[in-house]
Design an enzyme around this catalytic site. Structure first.
Site, mmCIF file in Angstrom:
data_model
loop_
_atom_site.group_PDB
_atom_site.id
_atom_site.type_symbol
_atom_site.label_atom_id
_atom_site.label_comp_id
_atom_site.label_asym_id
_atom_site.label_seq_id
_atom_site.Cartn_x
_atom_site.Cartn_y
_atom_site.Cartn_z
ATOM 1 N N ASN A 85 0.279 0.033 -6.399
ATOM 2 C CA ASN A 85 0.486 1.312 -6.063
ATOM 3 C C ASN A 85 0.201 2.621 -7.579
ATOM 4 O O ASN A 85 1.471 2.362 -8.216
ATOM 5 C CB ASN A 85 1.060 1.219 -4.753
ATOM 6 C CG ASN A 85 0.549 2.151 -3.922
ATOM 7 O OD1 ASN A 85 0.993 3.998 -4.762
ATOM 8 N ND2 ASN A 85 0.078 2.696 -2.304
ATOM 9 N N HIS A 129 -2.489 5.393 -1.080
ATOM 10 C CA HIS A 129 -2.431 5.682 0.445
ATOM 11 C C HIS A 129 -2.665 7.420 0.560
ATOM 12 O O HIS A 129 -1.979 8.054 0.056
ATOM 13 C CB HIS A 129 -1.004 5.689 0.736
ATOM 14 C CG HIS A 129 -0.596 6.462 2.115
ATOM 15 N ND1 HIS A 129 0.724 6.062 2.978
ATOM 16 C CD2 HIS A 129 -1.152 6.536 2.886
ATOM 17 C CE1 HIS A 129 0.635 5.847 3.871
ATOM 18 N NE2 HIS A 129 -0.747 6.376 4.665
ATOM 19 N N ARG A 136 -2.363 10.070 2.825
ATOM 20 C CA ARG A 136 -1.842 10.344 4.064
ATOM 21 C C ARG A 136 -2.418 11.541 4.560
ATOM 22 O O ARG A 136 -2.905 12.411 3.823
ATOM 23 C CB ARG A 136 -0.500 10.433 4.112
ATOM 24 C CG ARG A 136 -0.026 9.283 2.602
ATOM 25 C CD ARG A 136 1.470 10.563 2.576
ATOM 26 N NE ARG A 136 2.487 10.739 3.700
ATOM 27 C CZ ARG A 136 3.596 9.888 4.591
ATOM 28 N NH1 ARG A 136 3.457 8.877 4.142
ATOM 29 N NH2 ARG A 136 3.616 10.664 5.692
ATOM 30 N N HIS A 183 0.144 13.082 -1.605
ATOM 31 C CA HIS A 183 -0.086 13.097 -3.749
ATOM 32 C C HIS A 183 -1.492 12.881 -3.084
ATOM 33 O O HIS A 183 -2.119 13.406 -4.000
ATOM 34 C CB HIS A 183 0.738 11.610 -3.659
ATOM 35 C CG HIS A 183 0.950 10.555 -2.655
ATOM 36 N ND1 HIS A 183 -0.025 9.992 -2.158
ATOM 37 C CD2 HIS A 183 2.040 10.173 -1.769
ATOM 38 C CE1 HIS A 183 0.750 9.133 -0.750
ATOM 39 N NE2 HIS A 183 1.653 9.241 -0.645
ATOM 40 N N GLU A 224 -5.292 3.014 1.891
ATOM 41 C CA GLU A 224 -4.335 2.345 3.073
ATOM 42 C C GLU A 224 -4.209 4.084 3.472
ATOM 43 O O GLU A 224 -4.285 5.003 3.042
ATOM 44 C CB GLU A 224 -2.915 2.695 2.316
ATOM 45 C CG GLU A 224 -2.245 1.847 1.570
ATOM 46 C CD GLU A 224 -0.871 1.201 1.000
ATOM 47 O OE1 GLU A 224 -0.481 -0.119 1.429
ATOM 48 O OE2 GLU A 224 -0.385 2.387 1.177
ATOM 49 N N THR A 248 8.824 7.663 3.410
ATOM 50 C CA THR A 248 7.753 6.952 2.972
ATOM 51 C C THR A 248 7.631 5.766 4.052
ATOM 52 O O THR A 248 8.512 5.740 4.962
ATOM 53 C CB THR A 248 8.179 5.372 2.058
ATOM 54 O OG1 THR A 248 7.445 4.510 1.322
ATOM 55 C CG2 THR A 248 10.117 4.738 2.435
ATOM 56 N N HIS A 282 6.019 -3.157 0.251
ATOM 57 C CA HIS A 282 7.051 -2.619 0.369
ATOM 58 C C HIS A 282 8.088 -3.056 -0.189
ATOM 59 O O HIS A 282 9.523 -3.768 0.602
ATOM 60 C CB HIS A 282 6.755 -2.016 2.062
ATOM 61 C CG HIS A 282 7.931 -0.985 2.333
ATOM 62 N ND1 HIS A 282 6.948 0.161 2.089
ATOM 63 C CD2 HIS A 282 8.748 0.293 2.675
ATOM 64 C CE1 HIS A 282 7.787 1.448 2.363
ATOM 65 N NE2 HIS A 282 9.100 1.313 2.708
ATOM 66 N N GLY A 325 4.659 -0.629 -6.168
ATOM 67 C CA GLY A 325 3.999 1.084 -6.693
ATOM 68 C C GLY A 325 5.177 1.676 -7.163
ATOM 69 O O GLY A 325 5.534 2.209 -8.882
ATOM 70 N N HIS A 326 5.950 2.152 -6.419
ATOM 71 C CA HIS A 326 7.391 2.837 -6.481
ATOM 72 C C HIS A 326 7.887 2.466 -7.804
ATOM 73 O O HIS A 326 7.828 3.428 -8.998
ATOM 74 C CB HIS A 326 7.857 3.188 -5.844
ATOM 75 C CG HIS A 326 8.889 3.912 -5.887
ATOM 76 N ND1 HIS A 326 10.527 3.723 -6.266
ATOM 77 C CD2 HIS A 326 9.025 5.693 -5.853
ATOM 78 C CE1 HIS A 326 11.094 5.109 -6.251
ATOM 79 N NE2 HIS A 326 10.275 5.857 -5.909
#
Length: 262
Positions: free
Chosen positions: A6, A43, A45, A50, A70, A102, A215, A237-238
């Site tokens: 991600n 993602h 959103r 982002h 996503e 998140t 997640h 990802g993070h």
């Protein structure tokens, strides 16, 4: 095990300054050139905090890796993705709250409009996955609506693992509901969270549903999930981007890949 990277938070850094760097396509090709990343996850959103529509278009136009997008069931986003000339390899439908930092949990499968959005993507030949908590009801909903993949929300497992085996509870953003629990209680809850992921992964396998997960996964808590044989894909990802700030993206990717591709 498939490794989905991600790259949202590479773009977060760009959007903080509303500038042109870091370049999302450079991140894409660094990932591709490691030969360890199986797909790119982003993602899109509603609040565009982002990833932007233009990022989606650019990635889909030139990416040598499959793209997993996503998104919520927002009508504007659904219409945009269904109109694309270059289709994503899959769309993962996630819950979304504009006030969240998140994603906070799995999708509510009784959500009004969800069935129509699934049909819209299927009609365009786009594979659908549902980001859900590891529960039987979610699996039965997926099966009933010809959804061949689910992604289990691993946030509960990840937070418990971090609270027990890292210094997360001593940090400025410690989770208040976990901070005051004793190690024995944390260990029991972590064990139960893992067992639930394993049980529901097995259940999904026997239902013919491909199981992904993601997640809150990081270099410490991801290893235990490799003990779940029916788990086919991890989206992370993070933690990778966080490590990349210190050691570089290529090295961060390779270190994670070494853990999950044994």
């Amino acid at each position: 095990m498939r490794f989905g990277l991600n790259i949202d938070h590479i773009v977060t850094l760009r959007e903080v300054r509303k500038t042109y760097e870091p370049e999302i396509l450079e991140a894409l090709f660094i990932a591709k050139n490691t030969h360890k990343v199986d797909l790119i996850t982003i993602h899109l959103r509603e609040d565009k905090r982002h990833i932007q529509n233009e990022d989606v278009l650019r990635l889909l136009e030139i990416s040598p890796l499959p793209i997993n997008i996503e998104c919520s069931i927002n009508a504007e986003i659904t219409d945009f993705l269904c109109s694309l000339k270059n289709k994503p390899s899959k769309v993962t439908i996630v819950p979304e709250n504009r006030n969240e930092v998140t994603t906070e949990g799995g999708l509510d499968c009784s959500l009004k409009g969800l069935e129509e959005v699934i049909r819209a993507y299927h009609n365009k030949g786009i594979e659908v996955s549902l980001f859900v908590d590891p529960l039987k009801d979610a699996l039965h909903f997926a099966k009933e609506h010809q959804v061949k993949q689910v992604e289990f929300h691993t946030g509960v497992y990840a937070n418990l693992h971090n609270a027990l085996y890292s210094n997360a509870n001593n940090q400025i953003h410690a989770i208040s509901t976990l901070k005051d629990k004793c190690p024995k209680e944390l260990k029991e809850e972590l064990h139960n969270a893992f067992l639930q992921l394993r049980r529901m992964s097995k259940e999904a396998f026997f239902m013919g549903i491909v199981v992904c997960a993601g997640h809150g996964l990081n270099y410490s808590n991801v290893k235990e999930l490799l003990k779940i044989p029916s788990l086919r894909e991890l989206n992370i990802g993070h933690s990778v981007v966080s490590k990349a700030v210190l050691v570089g993206l290529e090295k961060a990717i390779l270190e994670m890949a070494q853990l999950i591709k044994r």
